[in-house]
Structures are given as structure tokens and as C-alpha cells.
Design an enzyme around this catalytic site. Structure first.
Site, short mmCIF file in Angstrom:
data_model
loop_
_atom_site.label_atom_id
_atom_site.label_comp_id
_atom_site.label_asym_id
_atom_site.label_seq_id
_atom_site.Cartn_x
_atom_site.Cartn_y
_atom_site.Cartn_z
N GLU A 65 0.90 -1.19 -0.35
CA GLU A 65 0.12 -0.14 0.20
C GLU A 65 0.71 1.41 -0.12
O GLU A 65 0.07 1.92 -1.09
CB GLU A 65 -0.89 -0.24 1.28
CG GLU A 65 -1.87 -0.89 1.61
CD GLU A 65 -2.89 -1.05 0.03
OE1 GLU A 65 -3.44 -0.05 -1.10
OE2 GLU A 65 -3.69 -1.76 -0.57
N TYR A 148 -7.18 6.45 3.60
CA TYR A 148 -7.20 5.62 2.40
C TYR A 148 -6.07 3.91 3.14
O TYR A 148 -7.05 2.95 2.73
CB TYR A 148 -6.69 5.42 1.57
CG TYR A 148 -6.39 4.78 0.52
CD1 TYR A 148 -8.05 3.56 -0.60
CD2 TYR A 148 -4.72 4.19 -0.21
CE1 TYR A 148 -7.10 2.00 -0.79
CE2 TYR A 148 -4.98 2.90 -0.36
CZ TYR A 148 -6.05 2.06 -0.93
OH TYR A 148 -5.34 0.76 -1.60
N ASP A 166 -10.18 5.01 -2.82
CA ASP A 166 -8.76 5.33 -3.47
C ASP A 166 -9.49 6.32 -4.86
O ASP A 166 -10.82 5.49 -5.65
CB ASP A 166 -8.47 3.84 -3.98
CG ASP A 166 -8.61 3.16 -4.59
OD1 ASP A 166 -9.70 3.20 -4.98
OD2 ASP A 166 -7.77 2.64 -6.39
#
Length: 320
Positions: A65, A148, A166
Site C-alpha cells: 500500500e 485510504y 481510492d
DNA sequence: TAATCGTGGTC
DNA sequence: TGACCAAGATT
């Protein structure tokens, strides 16, 4: 579930060929009508990415991520693999100098992410016994983790129910539900509400839904050339039903790069990444002709903690 | 809130 | 060819 690859789905018209305006309130698709087709599509078309495999674990998900923030999958893949091989646990990364994280980050861009990932690993070691925390609030408190990423890690790594919003999901919802080509510049309260309302009730299904809607945006409902013919919910899409209206409102501002401080910073850091030890100022001076901008860029790198100044005009990646 | 922060691929 | 785009966070 039902195959909705209707051949009636046509490619969007070129920008400018705006159709007749329509009422702002197209009937919103029922969440239940969307879940089945999208989840089934995901089951059939999901990419086999390493951070989606069980062996990736929470740390693998978290590393991915960080790397995927504003960086395409294709460029992340090789760096991700090397990273996890070298630092299989947060404590392994925390045990090294932050400069090593910056070096291993390579050319992924936005190198402050490498620094923050290192800082997050240190915090995990100190505050969470070396385990990536499970709670959204604990994740959010880590460096480099925002709304997020906290939702993504909690959802993808731990199977929790969080709205993952996102840029892919925002675009999918803007079209599917909002009937517009692109979402607003910044995430709005309305978008968050829509995302919450569309989230399936069960944890595991909600987690799959987040991944599925992201994947749909990445592979089908893309920014430039959406492939509506391959979309499992094209029949319900407000944007398609409205005739693919072109983007209204102010043009989305595009970031310049050539000649900016960012380009200079990038060149300076590239020299330090590729050097074994400290580098004399003279070698840094060679990357940019304009001395004022060059000095400003170097100062900002030092200020960010990406570069460590030593005595005698030497510079290196941060050791502390 | 808006500006800032890298890099490379695509059309 | 250059504008646009890519799983955001921070200040």
C-alpha cells in the site's frame, strides 16, 4: 452473476461530443444489484498480485500500500519482492538505517514514502510488539498512513469492513452512481456516504468488495479509455445511461515536473542512492546548472530527512 | 484548502 | 510530443 456483457455497450464518445443533458437524478442502483456482478467479475478477472496472496501477511499488504501510493503496479512489483525478501518483518526494517530504505526504494518516486515506511516500522516495533496493528485508528496513527491506507490494510490484511476509497473507487462511483466521468478534486462527504452505503454488510464480503471495485477501476473503468463492453455493471451505470457525458466543470489541474524543484530533488537523491558512501558537494552540483534552485532543493531534502549533511561539504543518505 | 512531493509509461 | 495518469499523505 448474470453475464452482462451486452454488446450494446458502446465505447464512450470523444470528449466534446456531449450528449443531451439529462435530469441530475438517475435512479441509483440498489447495492444488492451491484455486489453480485462485481464480485463475480472480480473472482474471474482479479490479477494474481503477490500482496493478495495469503503468505503476504499484514506487513506485505502494508508495504504494498505504501508503494502503490501514486505508483503503478508494474513498477512496484520488482521492488516489493526485493523489499520483503530483505525485510520480511517490520522489526527487520526498523533495525536498519532509514537511508537503506530510501536506497531500496529505488526509482518508485516520492521517496518520503520510504522514510515514512521506515518510521512506521519503527513505531510498530515499539508500540505494537512488531505486529502490524489491526484497528483502523491505530493504523491511522502511523506515519505515512492516511484514511485510504488505514482502511486498505484493515480490510485487505485483516478482513474488516471499511470503505476503501481510492482514486479507482472514486472514479467507479462517480460514473456508476453519480453519472459523471470523474470525481471532484478532493474526496467529499457525499462520496464517503455513497461508499459506506454501498459497502456489503458482512466483513469478508465488504473486504472483497473494496478490492473488487478497485480492480474494476484499474482494469475496466479506467480514466482514459473505459472498456464498458467488459463491465459487469454497465447496464446499471448512470454515466453510460446518460450517454457518457464529458467532464464538466474546471479542468483537472495537471502537475508539471520539468524544471521544478522536484526534478532537482530527484536528481540529487539519485546520486546519493547510487553512491556507496558520502558524496562531496561537487558531485551534487553537477546535476543542476542553476545554483539557487539547486541549493533550495538540497536544503529541502535535508529538511525532509532524506539527506544527511556531514562536515567538509559531504552528504549521504540518512543513517539516523 | 490547496500546494507539494518523483518517476516513467501511454497515446 | 507533450499532456495525462498512476492503490495518497502531509502541511
Amino acid at each position: 452473476m448474470t453475464a452482462t456483457t451486452a454488446s450494446t455497450a458502446s465505447a464512450p464518445p470523444p470528449a466534446g461530443a456531449a450528449p443531451a443533458s439529462q435530469p441530475a437524478s438517475a435512479p441509483r442502483p440498489e447495492p444488492g444489484a451491484l455486489h453480485g456482478p462485481v464480485l463475480q467479475w472480480f473472482h474471474e478477472h482479479a490479477r494474481d498480485l503477490p500482496w493478495r496472496r495469503p503468505e503476504a501477511g499484514p506487513w506485505g499488504v502494508m508495504v504494498s500500500e505504501f508503494m502503490l501510493q501514486q505508483t503503478p503496479v508494474s513498477r512496484v512489483l520488482p521492488v516489493y519482492t526485493q523489499w520483503l525478501k530483505r525485510w520480511p518483518r517490520p522489526a527487520d526494517l526498523a533495525a536498519e538505517a532509514p537511508g537503506e530504505a530510501v536506497r531500496a526504494w529505488g526509482r518508485l518516486g516520492y521517496p518520503r514514502r520510504a522514510l515514512r515506511l521506515h518510521a512506521a516500522a519503527t513505531a510498530i516495533k515499539e508500540r505494537h510488539n512488531g505486529d502490524v496493528p489491526k484497528r483502523h485508528a491505530q493504523l491511522l496513527a502511523l506515519p505515512g498512513i492516511g484514511e485510504y491506507t488505514a482502511a486498505a490494510v484493515a480490510s485487505f490484511a485483516y478482513g474488516q469492513r471499511h470503505a476503501v476509497l481510492d482514486t479507482n473507487v472514486r472514479r467507479v462511483y462517480a460514473r456508476l452512481v453519480g453519472g459523471t466521468e470523474f470525481p471532484p478534486g478532493a474526496t467529499t462527504a457525499v462520496e464517503r456516504r455513497v461508499a459506506r452505503e454501498l459497502l456489503p454488510d458482512e466483513d469478508a464480503e465488504a473486504a472483497r468488495w473494496g478490492a473488487a471495485t478497485m480492480e474494476l477501476g484499474a482494469l475496466v473503468c479506467t480514466a482514459r479509455k473505459p472498456d464498458c463492453g467488459s463491465c459487469p455493471v454497465a447496464a446499471l451505470c448512470a454515466w453510460r445511461l446518460a450517454g457518457h457525458p464529458a467532464h464538466a466543470g474546471p479542468p483537472r489541474r495537471t502537475q508539471s515536473y520539468a524544471g521544478t524543484d522536484r526534478q532537482v530533488r530527484g536528481r540529487l537523491l539519485a546520486v546519493l542512492r547510487d553512491a556507496d558512501g558520502p558524496v562531496p558537494q561537487q558531485r551534487l552540483d553537477a546535476v543542476w546548472h542553476e545554483p539557487v534552485q539547486r541549493a533550495r532543493a538540497l536544503d529541502s531534502l535535508v529538511s525532509d530527512g532524506l539527506v544527511e549533511p556531514l562536515a567538509d561539504g559531504l552528504y549521504r543518505l540518512p543513517q539516523t
